[in-house]
Design a protein around this motif. Structure first.
Motif, short mmCIF file in Angstrom:
data_model
loop_
_atom_site.label_atom_id
_atom_site.label_comp_id
_atom_site.label_asym_id
_atom_site.label_seq_id
_atom_site.Cartn_x
_atom_site.Cartn_y
_atom_site.Cartn_z
N ARG A 1 0.83 -1.21 0.00
CA ARG A 1 0.00 0.00 0.00
C ARG A 1 0.86 1.26 0.00
O ARG A 1 0.60 2.21 -0.75
CB ARG A 1 -0.94 0.00 1.21
N ALA A 2 1.88 1.28 0.85
CA ALA A 2 2.75 2.45 0.92
C ALA A 2 3.50 2.66 -0.40
O ALA A 2 3.67 3.79 -0.86
CB ALA A 2 3.74 2.29 2.07
N TRP A 3 3.91 1.58 -0.99
CA TRP A 3 4.64 1.65 -2.25
C TRP A 3 3.75 2.19 -3.37
O TRP A 3 4.13 3.09 -4.11
CB TRP A 3 5.16 0.27 -2.61
N HIS B 1 1.11 4.00 -3.07
CA HIS B 1 0.81 5.42 -2.80
C HIS B 1 1.95 6.30 -3.30
O HIS B 1 1.71 7.35 -3.92
CB HIS B 1 0.61 5.60 -1.29
N ARG B 2 3.18 5.85 -3.08
CA ARG B 2 4.33 6.64 -3.53
C ARG B 2 4.41 6.65 -5.05
O ARG B 2 4.71 7.69 -5.66
CB ARG B 2 5.62 6.08 -2.94
N ARG C 1 1.94 6.31 -7.25
CA ARG C 1 0.88 7.17 -7.80
C ARG C 1 1.23 8.64 -7.60
O ARG C 1 0.98 9.48 -8.48
CB ARG C 1 -0.45 6.83 -7.15
N GLY C 2 1.81 8.96 -6.45
CA GLY C 2 2.23 10.33 -6.21
C GLY C 2 3.31 10.79 -7.16
O GLY C 2 3.44 11.98 -7.45
#
Length: 425
Positions: free
Chosen positions: A123-125, A127-128, A130-131
């Protein structure tokens, strides 16, 4: 058929096909390099095999020194070593920490996220990514290249019909041939072979093996672990390989960590000879002379089972293996019985099917790639991950090489794009 052509982005663009660790890492490196990245995957979401692998504890890499670490890649070490040298296990751990996920080293030296789970890391990956502008296209199954189109025009099957996508470079990270339901189905093999890419046949790796147990042994011991044994295998060129650990009895044969660690030489021996023999030392802490003396000790009125348990520590599934595999007459001969306890031969007749394997061997051969993992027959197309021709045991080695190869392919694509841009100015 609904056919549309899409050009990705207004500047340099790269299509990454495959949303496992290798593809996601390539996408990260590329997005950091300032190009537009579009990631395509046939499944409804990315990282499905990654998440499944983490269900029992997300073993992401291993903490052992680099020399033994690299030896785990066997005959493909020379090809995998430069990839891992560029993105070694310690760097991988630092990268995970930068996502806000802490890690720890277990008693075996394996490295895990602190919560042992894959989902928070993924999930964190995502999110990064997509950002950073990475765009994700799910349910896009790659169909190869269309005829009479530019070099990096790609065909996809989508829920809305076939789609053509143009990109300046491509990274293929399509996985191997195991776990078809999670997307690693090997459907890409003929697509690359048609382009003159050398591809070694996909084979099961980190897999179980069939033995052909008796109905009695199977019904009594299937699902039982065989704890703390040393397994010995002679490979096809005559090298003796020994590993210590645990394995599991299955209805058809054996599997588990120790079996997986020896799966490559066992599989290759079966391919060469029709079967393979693995010898188990059931009592590694006792030498043969001591076992002979203990077995020869008078047992009085005790049963053989009680005698072996009290004198040698052999009971349960280990005793069952002796009864299954050792001739009845040998139980009356202490020397022969002791020899079986110290080196019990189990004949393996076949590896389990590739779709049951944890990973696969075979894939795009390294002689078809340049050092940046670019296909020699298709400039601008790079390959990464399990679709390359390598294998490794479980223990974090699979993930580490997938991440490292995605890192190399991403950097390679950036360098190729830069070189092409420079030549056009």
């Amino acid at each position: 058929m609904n056919m549309q052509t899409t050009t990705i982005g207004k500047t340099a663009s790269v299509a990454v096909i495959g949303g496992g660790p290798a593809g996601l890492m390539a996408a990260e490196i590329l997005s950091q390099g300032g190009v537009q990245v579009d990631l395509f995957d046939a499944m409804p979401s990315v990282g499905r095999k990654f998440l499944l692998a983490g269900k029992g504890g997300m073993n992401i890499t291993h903490s052992e020194p680099l020399e033994p670490f690299l030896s785990r890649y066997g005959s493909r070490r020379a090809h995998i070593e430069p990839l891992i040298n560029a993105f070694p296990p310690e760097t991988l751990r630092e990268w995970i920490h930068a996502l806000g996920v802490e890690t720890f080293i277990g008693s075996s030296g394996r490295v895990f996220p602190t919560d042992m789970k894959a989902a928070p890391l993924l999930r964190a990956w995502l999110h990064r990514l997509r950002g950073a502008g990475v765009r994700f296209h799910m349910r896009h199954r790659w169909l190869g290249w269309p005829e009479r189109q530019s070099a990096n025009t790609l065909r996809f099957s989508t829920p809305d019909g076939e789609r053509l996508v143009a990109a300046d470079a491509v990274v293929l990270a399509l996985g191997g041939g195991s776990w078809t339901r999670l997307g690693s189905d090997g459907a890409w093999v003929p697509l690359l072979q048609e382009q003159g890419v050398p591809v070694a046949p996909l084979l099961p790796a980190n897999c179980g093996f069939d033995v052909g147990w008796s109905e009695h042994f199977q019904s009594r011991f299937a699902g039982h672990p065989i704890k703390s044994v040393v397994a010995s295998v002679t490979d096809v060129v005559g090298n003796l390989i020994q590993r210590q650990g645990d394995m599991m009895v299955t209805a058809s044969g054996i599997e588990g960590g120790l079996t997986y660690a020896l799966s490559a030489p066992l599989r290759d021996q079966i391919a060469a000879s029709g079967s393979a023999i693995v010898h188990l030392d059931l009592v590694p802490g006792k030498d043969l002379a001591r076992v002979v003396a203990e077995v020869a000790h008078p047992r009085g009125s005790r049963s053989m089972a009680s005698h072996l348990q009290s004198r040698v520590g052999v009971h349960g599934v280990k005793a069952g293996l002796l009864r299954e595999l050792v001739p009845a007459a040998d139980f009356a001969d202490p020397a022969r019985l002791a020899a079986a306890i110290k080196s019990l031969p189990i004949r393996l007749i076949a590896p389990r099917p590739i779709n049951e394997a944890i990973s696969s061997a075979g894939g795009v051969m390294f002689n078809g790639l340049d050092p940046d993992l670019m296909l020699r027959t298709r400039p601008g197309t790079f390959c990464a991950g399990e679709m390359l021709d390598w294998e490794a045991p479980t223990g974090g080695y699979l993930f580490t090489a997938c991440f490292a190869s995605g890192h190399t392919a991403g950097l390679g694509a950036l360098a190729w794009l830069a070189s092409r841009a420079a030549s056009e100015t």
